[in-house]
Structures are given as structure tokens and as C-alpha cells.
Write an enzyme that holds these catalytic residues in place. Sequence first.
Site, short mmCIF file in Angstrom:
data_model
loop_
_atom_site.label_atom_id
_atom_site.label_comp_id
_atom_site.label_asym_id
_atom_site.label_seq_id
_atom_site.Cartn_x
_atom_site.Cartn_y
_atom_site.Cartn_z
N GLU A 1 -1.59 -11.47 62.05
CA GLU A 1 -3.01 -11.82 62.19
C GLU A 1 -3.86 -11.17 61.10
OE1 GLU A 1 -3.99 -14.11 64.04
OE2 GLU A 1 -2.38 -14.31 65.54
N ARG B 1 -10.02 -18.91 78.20
CA ARG B 1 -9.72 -20.25 78.74
C ARG B 1 -9.16 -20.16 80.15
NH1 ARG B 1 -5.29 -23.17 78.62
NH2 ARG B 1 -4.18 -21.85 77.13
N CYS C 1 -5.51 -10.85 73.46
CA CYS C 1 -4.92 -10.35 72.21
C CYS C 1 -5.98 -10.08 71.15
CB CYS C 1 -3.86 -11.31 71.69
SG CYS C 1 -2.35 -11.23 72.66
N HIS D 1 1.29 -11.78 66.54
CA HIS D 1 1.64 -12.70 67.63
C HIS D 1 3.07 -13.19 67.43
CE1 HIS D 1 -2.58 -13.76 69.19
NE2 HIS D 1 -1.84 -13.63 70.28
N1 PCA Z 1 -0.92 -13.06 74.61
C1 PCA Z 1 -2.29 -13.34 75.02
C2 PCA Z 1 -2.73 -12.12 75.77
C3 PCA Z 1 -1.49 -11.34 76.06
C4 PCA Z 1 -0.44 -11.95 75.23
O1 PCA Z 1 0.71 -11.52 75.11
C5 PCA Z 1 -3.20 -13.73 73.85
O2 PCA Z 1 -2.71 -14.30 72.86
O3 PCA Z 1 -4.40 -13.49 73.90
#
Ligand code: PCA
Length: 216
Positions: free
Chosen positions: A81, A91, A144, A168
Site C-alpha cells: 500500500e 461498507r 485496514c 494487503h
Molecule cells: N482486512 C480488512 C480489515 C481486516 C483485514 O484483514 C480491510 O481490508 O480493511
Amino acid sequence: MSTILLTGFAPFNQETINPSWEVVRRFDDQKIQASHTVKVAELACEFGTSITQLQQLLELHQPEFVICVGQAGGRPDLSIERVAINVDDARIPDNGGAQPIDQAIVEDGPAAYFSSLPIKAIVQALRTQGIPASVSQTAGTYVCNHIFYGLMHYADTHPGIKRAGFVHIPYLPDQACHHPGSASMSLETLESAFRLLLETCLLQNQDIRLSAGTIC
Ligand code: PCA
């Protein structure tokens, strides 16, 4: 010996596992480059609580490097990111039932923070080893992005953290079986990816110049 803090998240949205915690937990107390020890923790998938937990961990471990990891179900690769934005817009409710909409994470905080990880060098290192990775221009507006912004705000206001950022990751194959058509990545590949990612963070003082943008 310096510390690297690596966090994953608890399962959310009806999943029984979160790949972020499954991979991160494998690094507990491991040494990287003989100079750093990894500390790991699982964060609640909850607005507010997760940042409180992270702040406690940062104060306890005083890490030099911090990488928070989360699941991005449906994404095909490791998403390094680039930017955290100062907004919660959920959401779905979080694990505590909260669903903030258009709420600032830090009142009067800057609109955004950039990752301080060498994001391009990480993408290149992973691809060179045959692991799919890309720079992501948005970490979403759910928990996140919330933790990513909270982390970067802490790093900005407390000296001592050298580099911090967010990654991610896709579903594990077991999870993808319940989401036909979704991409997945094995735990073994994810583990190799994070070892390489951590080594790159320690060795790369400056990021490299590599085109990793997108056109809408
Ligand atoms: N993914 C979510 C929140 C926790 C996770 O593992 C997100 O992308 O916000």
C-alpha cells in the site's frame, strides 16, 4: 538487537481465518539479518480498538520497523500500500458492530500519509523471486486503512520508527474455495514473501525508481 513489529488481523466478515494472522504468526521471535527480532500480534478487526492495541504494542516493543498486514479478499497479489487516508467509511460493520461513515480517523490530522516502506523495491524483490506483487494506490476505507493511518500518524508524532507501512494479501486457497473465481496465495508463498519483504526493508535505504502507477 532491534525490533520489527508485524501485525495481522482477526477474521472478519464470516471468515474463520484471516491469512494476515496466519502468515504473521509464523515469524514470532524470528531473527532477520541477525540484527532484528520480529514481534507479532493479532489486532481486533474493530475501529478504534485496533489503534489502541497497536499503540500499546508500539510503546511496549519500541520497534524500528512496523508492518501491518491485512486480508484483501479477491486481490490477486501482495498489495504494497502506498497511502493511508484520514477517513473511515465502512461498507460492513466491524467485529464490534461499529460502522462509521465518513468519519475522520484523527480529527484535524493530515488528509493522508504515505508509506515509508521502500514500496517499489519490495515489489521488484518479490517479482524477481516469482511472487506476484504490486503497488496499491488505496488500502480502502475499512479497518485496514484505519490501522495504516493510525500507524503512520503515530510514526509521524513519535520519533524512533524508521519505516512503517501496510501490506494487503489475498485469500488463502482454503478460503478461495468458498469464493469461486477468487485468487488465492498459499501460506508457504506468503511466508517466503514476508521474509523477502522484511530483508528488503532492512537492506534498502532508499526506494528505487520503478513505474508502478495506474491509469483509470
Ligand atoms: N482486512 C480488512 C480489515 C481486516 C483485514 O484483514 C480491510 O481490508 O480493511
